[in-house]
Design a protein around this motif. Sequence first.
Motif, PDB file in Angstrom:
ATOM      1  N   THR B 284       3.241   7.163   7.118  1.00  0.00           N
ATOM      2  CA  THR B 284       3.022   6.919   8.537  1.00  0.00           C
ATOM      3  C   THR B 284       2.149   5.683   8.648  1.00  0.00           C
ATOM      4  OG1 THR B 284       1.052   8.313   8.500  1.00  0.00           O
ATOM      5  CG2 THR B 284       3.106   9.363   9.175  1.00  0.00           C
ATOM      6  N   PRO B 285       2.219   5.018   9.778  1.00  0.00           N
ATOM      7  CA  PRO B 285       1.359   3.849   9.942  1.00  0.00           C
ATOM      8  C   PRO B 285      -0.118   4.221   9.933  1.00  0.00           C
ATOM      9  CG  PRO B 285       2.979   3.996  11.721  1.00  0.00           C
ATOM     10  CD  PRO B 285       3.092   5.247  10.923  1.00  0.00           C
ATOM     11  N   GLU B 286      -0.422   5.424  10.416  1.00  0.00           N
ATOM     12  CA  GLU B 286      -1.823   5.834  10.406  1.00  0.00           C
ATOM     13  C   GLU B 286      -2.242   6.144   8.986  1.00  0.00           C
ATOM     14  OE1 GLU B 286       0.388   7.650  12.404  1.00  0.00           O
ATOM     15  OE2 GLU B 286       0.063   6.232  14.047  1.00  0.00           O
ATOM     16  N   VAL B 287      -3.471   5.903   8.717  1.00  0.00           N
ATOM     17  CA  VAL B 287      -4.000   6.145   7.387  1.00  0.00           C
ATOM     18  C   VAL B 287      -4.940   7.329   7.448  1.00  0.00           C
ATOM     19  CG1 VAL B 287      -5.240   5.173   5.455  1.00  0.00           C
ATOM     20  CG2 VAL B 287      -3.861   3.713   6.919  1.00  0.00           C
TER      21      VAL B 287
END
Lengths: 282, 288
Positions: B284-287
């Motif tokens: 996902t783009p979120e880390v």
Amino acid sequence: MVETDPDAGGRSDADAGLDADVDPVPAVDVTVAEVMCTAIARRLATVDTAFQGFASPLPTVALRVAHERDGVTHLSASGAVNGRPDATPLSTEDQRLLDGATAQFTSPEAFDLAARGGIDVMFVGSPQFDRHGRMNGTAAGSWDAPKVKFGGGGGSGSLLPLVENAWAWRTEHAARSLPADVDFVTAAGNLTYLVTPLCEFERVDGELQVVSVHPGASPADVRERTGWDVTFADDARAAGDEGRTVDGVERTPRPTDEELRLLDELDPNRVRRSGFTDLEAL
Amino acid sequence: MKRQSLADLAAAVDDGDVVAFGGKTLHRAPMAFVRELARREVGNLTLLGLANSMDVDLLCGTGQASAAHYGYVGFEAFGLAPNYRRRVEAGAFDAHEGTCYTVATMLRGAKQGVPSLPIAGLDGSDLLEVNDYLTETTCPFTGDRTAAVRTVTPDVGVVHATEADENGNVHYDGADLTESLVAAAADRVFVTAERVVDAGEFEADAAAADVPGFLVDGVAEVPYGAHPCSSPGTYGYDAAHLREYLDRSKAGTFEAYLETYLGADEADYRDRAVDGRADALAWTPEVA
């Protein structure tokens, strides 16, 4: 460049975790990590091009601040140029750093750029730095009989003599990691700045001298926890402005509200705090 | 048609080979290939990479690696590489420690077919003293001092990728993490890919091929072939698994770790290590 406590039995103090528990003090707004991060970001304001390698969360956040605020070109070992992910990843080789990037530029290309003088600042972390600004990422003890074998210095052995400036940081300030002379010289060259949880050093006449002491720390703390007889820079002592100085030594400024807002915007997971052992509210 | 089984690819590695890995630190390490080597008897390997983590460390743990050319072996914020560390401290490992740049230059030498290359930097570094593949010399034209790196041509280069076709054309999401250099330098190049598609799928977009198939000798489809490291665009690194590996290695129970997870083949490994974790690992783009 990895930052690891040489006496911690090989356990990086950042073992705390990569997913949920990166920030050891989530309820606290300002710690020395924010002081260090903003100190680096301010120094970067007039720099053109800076490079961060792996295992460098705090400098990477500072570099992102400098990119957003001052347009500094941010090169990353991940291959990202001016990456703008929603959150700064803990691993600074993470390909999420490519989110929002304007181009790809691999680390061997960045090394080539350094070789022809195109990198103004690179960041280095290491288990040991000495008073001369040399770094040891190789071994505690000796090469032939290492007491602790570290992981190696990454690109630093090549790059320290090539970049205009290498800026170092540590998440711990202790005499064993800041000795007068390192056990092994992995890299030597243009290391001109070191920031620790206690203070900022600049290299003057070949020696790291203290130019500012952070809020919450004193010159006596620095003396006690550094492996050589520390010199405090003259210009800092001359400042003499109570409130801005402690025992005649310059204070590192606290982050402003705007700087804190920018830090949390670019680094909502607070990876800048990873690796610190004893963060307290400032 | 270059599609083969992972077992067949790994079987082509001989005792004493120099094996270069694509990927950097926790990202796109060819872990399935490493595990397949660990399931076999092959040994006395010299490993090569710019910045490695569990790929080099696991083969230090099994004792199959006896040497490495590297700039860094470690797990970034997770800490030092415990099995590599133990082997080096015991004097049981030939650590050709250089820098990420000197290792890249070794591969460039192989890629260009020259015995050595000059390299900038290294002034004042003790690595020049302890690494036989680095030296100081003078430019034959100007007489200027320069450092130089001896070429190492890997017998085998191993690259993990997002996608490959049956002809060995390779695409990986994200930036190049030295895969193209490894593929251009090694005598034989083996690819593991999250998925292998039909020959011709890359013809629609030649720019999608990060490594051209003519450089590749064999390709195997291996889902989660980089686990517990990341395969960018497909899954992130598995922090819990990495932590367990490090804890057990440091506690002296590396063998028990292998017993728990290695399994008979990669399908077995996925059942043991990945089953039920797909959502947690999904890219996902979120880390986290």
